[in-house]
Design an enzyme around this catalytic site. Structure first.
Site, PDB file in Angstrom:
ATOM      1  N   LYS A 100       0.826  -1.234   0.000  1.00 30.95           N
ATOM      2  CA  LYS A 100       0.000   0.000   0.000  1.00 30.95           C
ATOM      3  C   LYS A 100       0.842   1.259   0.000  1.00 30.95           C
ATOM      4  O   LYS A 100       0.432   2.292  -0.505  1.00 30.95           O
ATOM      5  CB  LYS A 100      -0.973   0.022   1.173  1.00 30.95           C
ATOM      6  CG  LYS A 100      -0.371  -0.279   2.516  1.00 30.95           C
ATOM      7  CD  LYS A 100      -0.791  -1.628   2.990  1.00 30.95           C
ATOM      8  CE  LYS A 100       0.233  -2.173   3.947  1.00 30.95           C
ATOM      9  NZ  LYS A 100      -0.043  -3.517   4.374  1.00 30.95           N
ATOM     10  N   GLU A 124      -5.161  -5.691  -5.139  1.00 28.55           N
ATOM     11  CA  GLU A 124      -6.287  -5.970  -4.235  1.00 28.55           C
ATOM     12  C   GLU A 124      -5.836  -6.112  -2.778  1.00 28.55           C
ATOM     13  O   GLU A 124      -6.519  -5.669  -1.849  1.00 28.55           O
ATOM     14  CB  GLU A 124      -6.987  -7.267  -4.687  1.00 28.55           C
ATOM     15  CG  GLU A 124      -8.218  -7.640  -3.890  1.00 28.55           C
ATOM     16  CD  GLU A 124      -9.321  -6.598  -3.997  1.00 28.55           C
ATOM     17  OE1 GLU A 124      -9.767  -6.319  -5.120  1.00 28.55           O
ATOM     18  OE2 GLU A 124      -9.725  -6.051  -2.956  1.00 28.55           O
ATOM     19  N   VAL A 127      -5.397  -3.078   0.259  1.00 32.08           N
ATOM     20  CA  VAL A 127      -6.436  -2.545   1.160  1.00 32.08           C
ATOM     21  C   VAL A 127      -7.273  -3.705   1.665  1.00 32.08           C
ATOM     22  O   VAL A 127      -7.800  -4.498   0.882  1.00 32.08           O
ATOM     23  CB  VAL A 127      -7.358  -1.542   0.430  1.00 32.08           C
ATOM     24  CG1 VAL A 127      -8.444  -1.033   1.376  1.00 32.08           C
ATOM     25  CG2 VAL A 127      -6.569  -0.390  -0.149  1.00 32.08           C
ATOM     26  N   GLY A 129      -6.496  -6.441   3.313  1.00 31.44           N
ATOM     27  CA  GLY A 129      -5.949  -7.810   3.343  1.00 31.44           C
ATOM     28  C   GLY A 129      -6.747  -8.754   2.464  1.00 31.44           C
ATOM     29  O   GLY A 129      -6.783  -8.613   1.241  1.00 31.44           O
ATOM     30  N   ILE A 131      -9.935  -9.101   2.164  1.00 33.77           N
ATOM     31  CA  ILE A 131     -11.302  -8.683   1.798  1.00 33.77           C
ATOM     32  C   ILE A 131     -11.332  -8.242   0.338  1.00 33.77           C
ATOM     33  O   ILE A 131     -10.567  -7.359  -0.055  1.00 33.77           O
ATOM     34  CB  ILE A 131     -11.779  -7.479   2.637  1.00 33.77           C
ATOM     35  CG1 ILE A 131     -11.548  -7.717   4.124  1.00 33.77           C
ATOM     36  CG2 ILE A 131     -13.231  -7.168   2.358  1.00 33.77           C
ATOM     37  CD1 ILE A 131     -11.818  -6.481   4.974  1.00 33.77           C
ATOM     38  N   GLY A 182       1.870 -11.601  13.529  1.00 34.48           N
ATOM     39  CA  GLY A 182       2.250 -11.248  12.151  1.00 34.48           C
ATOM     40  C   GLY A 182       1.338 -10.206  11.518  1.00 34.48           C
ATOM     41  O   GLY A 182       1.322 -10.044  10.299  1.00 34.48           O
ATOM     42  N   GLU A 185       3.060  -4.026  10.834  1.00 31.12           N
ATOM     43  CA  GLU A 185       4.067  -3.689   9.832  1.00 31.12           C
ATOM     44  C   GLU A 185       5.460  -3.875  10.444  1.00 31.12           C
ATOM     45  O   GLU A 185       5.595  -3.964  11.668  1.00 31.12           O
ATOM     46  CB  GLU A 185       3.904  -2.226   9.407  1.00 31.12           C
ATOM     47  CG  GLU A 185       2.600  -1.932   8.708  1.00 31.12           C
ATOM     48  CD  GLU A 185       2.449  -2.699   7.417  1.00 31.12           C
ATOM     49  OE1 GLU A 185       3.311  -2.591   6.543  1.00 31.12           O
ATOM     50  OE2 GLU A 185       1.457  -3.434   7.282  1.00 31.12           O
ATOM     51  N   ASP A 196      -0.449   3.576   8.007  1.00 30.28           N
ATOM     52  CA  ASP A 196      -0.910   2.468   7.161  1.00 30.28           C
ATOM     53  C   ASP A 196      -2.369   2.700   6.742  1.00 30.28           C
ATOM     54  O   ASP A 196      -2.707   2.575   5.557  1.00 30.28           O
ATOM     55  CB  ASP A 196      -0.759   1.154   7.942  1.00 30.28           C
ATOM     56  CG  ASP A 196      -1.286  -0.036   7.182  1.00 30.28           C
ATOM     57  OD1 ASP A 196      -0.603  -0.491   6.248  1.00 30.28           O
ATOM     58  OD2 ASP A 196      -2.396  -0.508   7.510  1.00 30.28           O
ATOM     59  N   LYS A 200      -4.136   3.444   2.930  1.00 34.71           N
ATOM     60  CA  LYS A 200      -5.288   2.703   2.405  1.00 34.71           C
ATOM     61  C   LYS A 200      -6.439   3.638   2.052  1.00 34.71           C
ATOM     62  O   LYS A 200      -7.117   3.438   1.040  1.00 34.71           O
ATOM     63  CB  LYS A 200      -5.719   1.648   3.424  1.00 34.71           C
ATOM     64  CG  LYS A 200      -4.676   0.532   3.574  1.00 34.71           C
ATOM     65  CD  LYS A 200      -4.963  -0.344   4.778  1.00 34.71           C
ATOM     66  CE  LYS A 200      -3.932  -1.447   4.918  1.00 34.71           C
ATOM     67  NZ  LYS A 200      -3.984  -2.121   6.225  1.00 34.71           N
TER      68      LYS A 200
HETATM   69  N1  HSE Z   1      -0.196  -3.882   9.318  1.00 35.92           N
HETATM   70  C1  HSE Z   1      -1.349  -3.963   8.491  1.00 35.92           C
HETATM   71  C2  HSE Z   1      -2.582  -4.063   9.364  1.00 35.92           C
HETATM   72  C3  HSE Z   1      -1.220  -5.154   7.600  1.00 35.92           C
HETATM   73  O1  HSE Z   1      -2.419  -4.313  10.566  1.00 35.92           O
HETATM   74  O2  HSE Z   1      -3.687  -3.861   8.903  1.00 35.92           O
HETATM   75  C4  HSE Z   1      -2.237  -5.236   6.526  1.00 35.92           C
HETATM   76  O3  HSE Z   1      -2.207  -4.144   5.677  1.00 35.92           O
END
Ligand code: HSE
Length: 409
Positions: A100, A124, A127, A129, A131, A182, A185, A196, A200
């Site tokens: 992103k 895709e 934004v 993940g 979805i 996980g 970021e 982040d 998006k």
């Molecule tokens: N670090 C981001 C989040 C990862 O937590 O949404 C997915 O974009």
């Protein structure tokens, strides 16, 4: 057979390899071609994997190999991802990315290069993940003029806020859990400071309204100042605190776009979006509100979207998917202080004198809560231009502002 390369073998990249290899047969059926991972680019060594032979540290192997027709960029960051993606597109390779930061910074330029070279540039996974949201917006909602897009766009901060609200966990404990899972970021500041989510909302605004929005044009506030007291006040007033990304068209040919922690009424569907889940609400003039919901971060949800884009590229090697927006301009995004909003204000009020002042300045109908914590008052204003509301807050005497947050309907 179509040869692809995966650039990056971190959380998402390893998920892409895992899905492509474990679902190879069904993916080939859907793509109507066998998809072969020819290279995986990463500077680290990965020994003992069933596909260790595919690793290279040399980008030139991918760029100069005419057999590689589709490249997945899952390295993150703008550099060197931008140069690599640009070169691949210029050489006639389609590119998909989950990055992103790259799309928010360079999306208009890379889409134009893809168009000029008759290849696809799909993102895709950038934004929401796992979805599906960008493709449905560009295709299924193509008949609409979009007027407003809002949502919970960051899984890490939503996970942290959910842990604070439901389990009374500290910010640091919840952040550590998100990192272990996980979601976060590489640098957690990008999540907790709102950068982040900002990237998006820039991508959603660009796709929805047709013009690039640069992160520098968008005010982003994160969740580091949110306290368990604010969480509790919000609850008592009938709200839940969420990190919201919002953009909308304004009457003056400009748009508003911002990211901020906001009080969301418990009656609003976004208040029930918890943990790592994200939700995006897109308002089209024909559809009205359409809501997209699912896991917004994590290895396999994000890799799912990347692999779907790879399949789409393989199925459209000779045609372009419709996905495009124009370059941005400096005056396109209205300054946040000029935009109408509603504010939650928390004050320390040593001599319990501020409640009548609040009513006199903000009106009798403000939602006010006092004496929950000794010497503190909180209230929620009516909707007015933000700078006017802040000027009114400054007029309150004998009290100190402890917090101001946005409140949405
Ligand atoms: N670090 C981001 C989040 C990862 O937590 O949404 C997915 O974009």
């Amino acid at each position: 057979m179509v040869n692809v390369a995966v650039m990056g073998h971190g959380v998402v990249g390893s998920g892409v390899a895992e899905i492509l290899l474990t679902h190879a047969e069904s993916i080939s059926r859907k793509a109507k071609e066998e998809i072969n991972i020819k290279y995986i680019l990463d500077l680290r060594d990965f020994e003992g994997l069933s596909y260790s032979d595919k690793f290279t540290k040399d980008f030139r192997k991918i760029a100069d190999d005419d057999e590689v027709l589709v490249v997945a960029e899952v390295m993150g960051g703008v550099h060197p991802a931008y140069d690599y993606v640009k070169e691949c597109l210029l050489k006639g390779k389609s590119v998909v990315t989950s990055n992103k930061e790259l799309v928010a910074a360079k999306g208009a330029e890379l889409l134009k290069i893809a168009q000029d070279n008759n290849v696809n540039f799909l993102f895709e996974a950038s934004v929401g993940g796992g979805i599906p949201v960008l493709r449905p917006m560009a295709q299924c909602m193509a008949a609409n003029e979009m007027t407003e897009i809002s949502g919970i766009l960051n899984g890490t901060t939503n996970f942290i806020l959910t842990k604070m609200v439901k389990e009374n966990l500290s910010f640091d404990t919840a952040l550590k859990m998100a990192q272990d899972l996980g979601y976060a970021e590489r640098n957690p500041d990008a999540d907790v400071l709102g950068h982040d989510a900002c990237r998006k909302i820039c991508i959603l605004a660009a796709l929805g309204f047709g013009k690039h929005v640069y992160p520098e044009q968008v005010k982003a506030t994160g969740i580091t100042e949110i306290t368990l007291e604010d969480v509790d006040y919000a609850d008592k007033l009938g709200y839940v605190i969420k990190l919201i990304g919002h953009c909308a068209k304004l009457d003056n040919d400009k748009i508003t776009a911002a990211v901020y922690p906001a009080l969301v009424p418990k009656s609003n569907m976004l208040s029930g979006v918890n943990d790592v889940y994200n939700a995006v609400v897109v308002k089209g003039d024909a559809t009205d509100d359409v809501m997209f919901y699912g896991k917004g971060a994590g290895k396999l949800p994000t890799a799912s979207a990347v692999v779907a884009d790879i399949i789409d590229c393989v199925k459209h090697l000779k045609t372009r998917k419709y996905l495009f927006w124009e370059d941005g301009d400096q005056n396109y995004v209205e300054a946040q202080e000029n935009v109408p909003t509603r504010l939650y204000v928390r004050l320390t009020d040593a001599d319990n004198s501020v409640a009548p002042q609040i009513k006199a300045i903000f009106g009798d109908d403000v939602k006010l809560l006092n004496n929950t914590v000794a010497n503190e008052v909180v209230f929620i204003t009516n909707v007015e231009v933000e700078k006017d509301l802040l000027n009114k807050v400054e007029k309150l005497q004998n009290c100190k502002v402890a917090a101001t947050l946005h409140a949405i309907d």
